[in-house]
Motif scaffolding. Structure first.
Motif, PDB file in Angstrom:
ATOM      1  N   GLN A  39       0.834  -1.200   0.000  1.00 35.85           N
ATOM      2  CA  GLN A  39       0.000   0.000   0.000  1.00 35.85           C
ATOM      3  C   GLN A  39       0.874   1.259   0.000  1.00 35.85           C
ATOM      4  O   GLN A  39       0.605   2.208  -0.734  1.00 35.85           O
ATOM      5  CB  GLN A  39      -0.920  -0.023   1.225  1.00 35.85           C
ATOM      6  CG  GLN A  39      -2.078   0.911   1.157  1.00 35.85           C
ATOM      7  CD  GLN A  39      -3.086   0.614   2.264  1.00 35.85           C
ATOM      8  OE1 GLN A  39      -2.797  -0.081   3.228  1.00 35.85           O
ATOM      9  NE2 GLN A  39      -4.279   1.132   2.115  1.00 35.85           N
ATOM     10  N   ALA A  40       1.926   1.256   0.794  1.00 39.51           N
ATOM     11  CA  ALA A  40       2.844   2.398   0.825  1.00 39.51           C
ATOM     12  C   ALA A  40       3.540   2.559  -0.530  1.00 39.51           C
ATOM     13  O   ALA A  40       3.712   3.685  -1.021  1.00 39.51           O
ATOM     14  CB  ALA A  40       3.869   2.218   1.943  1.00 39.51           C
ATOM     15  N   GLY A  41       3.930   1.459  -1.151  1.00 43.40           N
ATOM     16  CA  GLY A  41       4.552   1.510  -2.471  1.00 43.40           C
ATOM     17  C   GLY A  41       3.603   2.059  -3.530  1.00 43.40           C
ATOM     18  O   GLY A  41       4.006   2.834  -4.411  1.00 43.40           O
ATOM     19  N   LEU A  42       2.345   1.662  -3.444  1.00 45.80           N
ATOM     20  CA  LEU A  42       1.348   2.189  -4.387  1.00 45.80           C
ATOM     21  C   LEU A  42       1.140   3.692  -4.188  1.00 45.80           C
ATOM     22  O   LEU A  42       0.965   4.430  -5.156  1.00 45.80           O
ATOM     23  CB  LEU A  42       0.022   1.443  -4.235  1.00 45.80           C
ATOM     24  CG  LEU A  42      -0.050   0.076  -4.888  1.00 45.80           C
ATOM     25  CD1 LEU A  42      -1.346  -0.629  -4.510  1.00 45.80           C
ATOM     26  CD2 LEU A  42       0.063   0.186  -6.391  1.00 45.80           C
ATOM     27  N   ASP A  43       1.176   4.133  -2.937  1.00 47.40           N
ATOM     28  CA  ASP A  43       1.058   5.570  -2.667  1.00 47.40           C
ATOM     29  C   ASP A  43       2.209   6.333  -3.311  1.00 47.40           C
ATOM     30  O   ASP A  43       1.999   7.377  -3.940  1.00 47.40           O
ATOM     31  CB  ASP A  43       1.032   5.841  -1.159  1.00 47.40           C
ATOM     32  CG  ASP A  43      -0.311   5.527  -0.526  1.00 47.40           C
ATOM     33  OD1 ASP A  43      -1.340   5.560  -1.240  1.00 47.40           O
ATOM     34  OD2 ASP A  43      -0.335   5.249   0.692  1.00 47.40           O
ATOM     35  N   ARG A  44       3.423   5.810  -3.175  1.00 47.50           N
ATOM     36  CA  ARG A  44       4.582   6.470  -3.781  1.00 47.50           C
ATOM     37  C   ARG A  44       4.471   6.474  -5.302  1.00 47.50           C
ATOM     38  O   ARG A  44       4.759   7.488  -5.952  1.00 47.50           O
ATOM     39  CB  ARG A  44       5.879   5.792  -3.327  1.00 47.50           C
ATOM     40  CG  ARG A  44       6.203   6.020  -1.864  1.00 47.50           C
ATOM     41  CD  ARG A  44       7.596   5.511  -1.508  1.00 47.50           C
ATOM     42  NE  ARG A  44       7.766   4.088  -1.754  1.00 47.50           N
ATOM     43  CZ  ARG A  44       7.515   3.129  -0.869  1.00 47.50           C
ATOM     44  NH1 ARG A  44       7.046   3.441   0.332  1.00 47.50           N
ATOM     45  NH2 ARG A  44       7.720   1.866  -1.168  1.00 47.50           N
ATOM     46  N   ALA A  45       4.052   5.362  -5.873  1.00 42.38           N
ATOM     47  CA  ALA A  45       3.903   5.277  -7.328  1.00 42.38           C
ATOM     48  C   ALA A  45       2.828   6.232  -7.825  1.00 42.38           C
ATOM     49  O   ALA A  45       2.976   6.843  -8.901  1.00 42.38           O
ATOM     50  CB  ALA A  45       3.574   3.839  -7.740  1.00 42.38           C
ATOM     51  N   ARG A  46       1.763   6.388  -7.072  1.00 40.01           N
ATOM     52  CA  ARG A  46       0.690   7.310  -7.468  1.00 40.01           C
ATOM     53  C   ARG A  46       1.192   8.750  -7.489  1.00 40.01           C
ATOM     54  O   ARG A  46       0.852   9.520  -8.387  1.00 40.01           O
ATOM     55  CB  ARG A  46      -0.506   7.164  -6.541  1.00 40.01           C
ATOM     56  CG  ARG A  46      -1.697   8.021  -6.982  1.00 40.01           C
ATOM     57  CD  ARG A  46      -2.876   7.883  -6.076  1.00 40.01           C
ATOM     58  NE  ARG A  46      -2.477   8.231  -4.713  1.00 40.01           N
ATOM     59  CZ  ARG A  46      -3.054   7.754  -3.628  1.00 40.01           C
ATOM     60  NH1 ARG A  46      -4.031   6.902  -3.722  1.00 40.01           N
ATOM     61  NH2 ARG A  46      -2.641   8.115  -2.435  1.00 40.01           N
ATOM     62  N   VAL A  47       2.019   9.107  -6.511  1.00 47.37           N
ATOM     63  CA  VAL A  47       2.587  10.465  -6.476  1.00 47.37           C
ATOM     64  C   VAL A  47       3.440  10.703  -7.717  1.00 47.37           C
ATOM     65  O   VAL A  47       3.339  11.745  -8.372  1.00 47.37           O
ATOM     66  CB  VAL A  47       3.408  10.679  -5.179  1.00 47.37           C
ATOM     67  CG1 VAL A  47       4.227  11.960  -5.247  1.00 47.37           C
ATOM     68  CG2 VAL A  47       2.482  10.700  -3.977  1.00 47.37           C
TER      69      VAL A  47
END
Length: 95
Positions: A39-47
């Motif tokens: 989930q944290a990785g997806l947040d970074r990728a979304r940014v």
């Protein structure tokens, strides 16, 4: 003495079962931590994706987050059921 032998035999049959249950819970706890990392990785990728607006294809981050939330909820429900679970399976359509 006979009761002691019976108790020892009972403990030897129950202990492996308890270890399997603890192992399953440990593995599911690990999966929960990995889902949080995902989930944290997806947040970074979304940014990063929001900074790059010229992409032709877009990843559905909201759906991915919903999927992760669903998996986490399922694991949590299994690990901490709202009521006691039966110890033996029962037949629903028994004749």
């Amino acid at each position: 003495m006979r009761h002691m032998n019976t108790l020892c035999a009972l403990l030897l049959t129950v202990l492996p079962v308890l270890q399997c249950q603890a192992s399953e819970k440990d593995e599911l706890a690990l999966v929960m931590r990995q889902l949080e990392q995902l989930q944290a990785g997806l947040d970074r990728a979304r940014v990063v994706a929001n900074q790059n607006q010229d992409a032709r294809f877009y990843f559905d981050y909201q759906q991915a987050m919903r999927d992760i939330a669903t998996m986490k909820q399922g694991i949590s429900t299994y690990l901490e059921p709202s009521r006691a679970q039966p110890t033996t399976p029962t037949a629903v359509n028994a004749p």
